[in-house]
Scaffold this motif. Structure first.
Motif, mmCIF file in Angstrom:
data_model
loop_
_atom_site.group_PDB
_atom_site.id
_atom_site.type_symbol
_atom_site.label_atom_id
_atom_site.label_comp_id
_atom_site.label_asym_id
_atom_site.label_seq_id
_atom_site.Cartn_x
_atom_site.Cartn_y
_atom_site.Cartn_z
ATOM 1 N N UNK A 198 -29.292 6.545 52.149
ATOM 2 C CA UNK A 198 -27.940 6.781 51.620
ATOM 3 C C UNK A 198 -27.796 8.209 51.103
ATOM 4 N N UNK A 199 -28.847 8.714 50.449
ATOM 5 C CA UNK A 199 -28.822 10.092 49.955
ATOM 6 C C UNK A 199 -28.748 11.083 51.112
ATOM 7 N N UNK A 200 -29.488 10.818 52.153
ATOM 8 C CA UNK A 200 -29.483 11.709 53.320
ATOM 9 C C UNK A 200 -28.119 11.688 53.998
ATOM 10 N N UNK A 201 -27.535 10.507 54.111
ATOM 11 C CA UNK A 201 -26.192 10.397 54.710
ATOM 12 C C UNK A 201 -25.171 11.135 53.860
ATOM 13 N N UNK A 202 -25.294 11.014 52.542
ATOM 14 C CA UNK A 202 -24.389 11.723 51.624
ATOM 15 C C UNK A 202 -24.511 13.239 51.810
ATOM 16 N N UNK A 203 -25.737 13.739 51.899
ATOM 17 C CA UNK A 203 -25.947 15.173 52.101
ATOM 18 C C UNK A 203 -25.406 15.629 53.454
ATOM 19 N N UNK A 204 -25.616 14.838 54.485
ATOM 20 C CA UNK A 204 -25.102 15.192 55.807
ATOM 21 C C UNK A 204 -23.577 15.212 55.806
ATOM 22 N N UNK A 205 -22.974 14.281 55.109
ATOM 23 C CA UNK A 205 -21.510 14.237 55.006
ATOM 24 C C UNK A 205 -20.987 15.472 54.294
ATOM 25 N N UNK A 206 -21.626 15.820 53.200
ATOM 26 C CA UNK A 206 -21.208 17.016 52.456
ATOM 27 C C UNK A 206 -21.390 18.284 53.281
ATOM 28 N N UNK A 207 -22.503 18.363 53.999
ATOM 29 C CA UNK A 207 -22.758 19.526 54.842
ATOM 30 C C UNK A 207 -21.708 19.636 55.942
ATOM 31 N N UNK A 208 -21.359 18.518 56.538
ATOM 32 C CA UNK A 208 -20.333 18.508 57.577
ATOM 33 C C UNK A 208 -18.991 18.962 57.014
ATOM 34 N N UNK A 209 -18.646 18.487 55.813
ATOM 35 C CA UNK A 209 -17.401 18.897 55.159
ATOM 36 C C UNK A 209 -17.407 20.398 54.875
ATOM 37 N N UNK A 210 -18.516 20.920 54.385
ATOM 38 C CA UNK A 210 -18.612 22.350 54.092
ATOM 39 C C UNK A 210 -18.496 23.199 55.359
ATOM 40 N N UNK A 211 -19.106 22.753 56.441
ATOM 41 C CA UNK A 211 -18.993 23.473 57.705
ATOM 42 C C UNK A 211 -17.556 23.492 58.192
ATOM 43 N N UNK A 212 -16.860 22.356 58.069
ATOM 44 C CA UNK A 212 -15.458 22.279 58.485
ATOM 45 C C UNK A 212 -14.593 23.195 57.630
ATOM 46 N N UNK A 213 -14.840 23.188 56.337
ATOM 47 C CA UNK A 213 -14.088 24.060 55.428
ATOM 48 C C UNK A 213 -14.326 25.525 55.767
ATOM 49 N N UNK A 214 -15.549 25.880 56.045
ATOM 50 C CA UNK A 214 -15.891 27.255 56.404
ATOM 51 C C UNK A 214 -15.175 27.672 57.692
ATOM 52 N N UNK A 215 -15.152 26.792 58.686
ATOM 53 C CA UNK A 215 -14.450 27.088 59.940
ATOM 54 C C UNK A 215 -12.955 27.279 59.715
ATOM 55 N N UNK A 216 -12.363 26.422 58.895
ATOM 56 C CA UNK A 216 -10.926 26.545 58.605
ATOM 57 C C UNK A 216 -10.629 27.844 57.867
ATOM 58 N N UNK A 217 -11.462 28.200 56.897
ATOM 59 C CA UNK A 217 -11.261 29.449 56.163
ATOM 60 C C UNK A 217 -11.410 30.655 57.085
ATOM 61 N N UNK A 218 -12.337 30.586 58.010
ATOM 62 C CA UNK A 218 -12.523 31.660 58.972
ATOM 63 C C UNK A 218 -11.279 31.839 59.833
ATOM 64 N N UNK A 219 -10.681 30.736 60.262
ATOM 65 C CA UNK A 219 -9.452 30.799 61.055
ATOM 66 C C UNK A 219 -8.315 31.430 60.254
ATOM 67 N N UNK A 220 -8.210 31.057 58.982
ATOM 68 C CA UNK A 220 -7.156 31.614 58.129
ATOM 69 C C UNK A 220 -7.355 33.120 57.960
ATOM 70 N N UNK A 221 -8.573 33.532 57.717
ATOM 71 C CA UNK A 221 -8.865 34.957 57.529
ATOM 72 C C UNK A 221 -8.564 35.737 58.808
#
Length: 73
Positions: free
Chosen positions: A8-31
């Protein structure tokens, strides 16, 4: 005492990492979009300055706030 991460901890970390990657991609597009807009605005400003220079050279007087006051002042 060391604890091993549960699945469960590993899944939680993977979920957070996926969210952070998506956020980074969206911010890159905005910039990237804002950079293009800024470059377009700079080009437009250069054109405006060029047009103003041409008008000044053609004998068009620049606007002077104090000299062109309405008569009621």
């Amino acid at each position: 005492m060391t604890t091993t991460p549960s699945s469960d901890d590993i899944i939680e970390l993977q979920t957070r990492l996926s969210f952070l990657e998506d956020t980074c991609d969206k911010l890159n597009e905005v910039i990237a979009r804002q950079d293009r807009q800024l470059m377009d605005l700079q080009d437009q400003l250069k054109l405006i300055y060029a047009q103003m220079t041409i008008k000044e050279d053609a004998g068009v007087a620049p606007f002077d706030l104090f000299a062109d006051r309405p008569p009621h002042y």
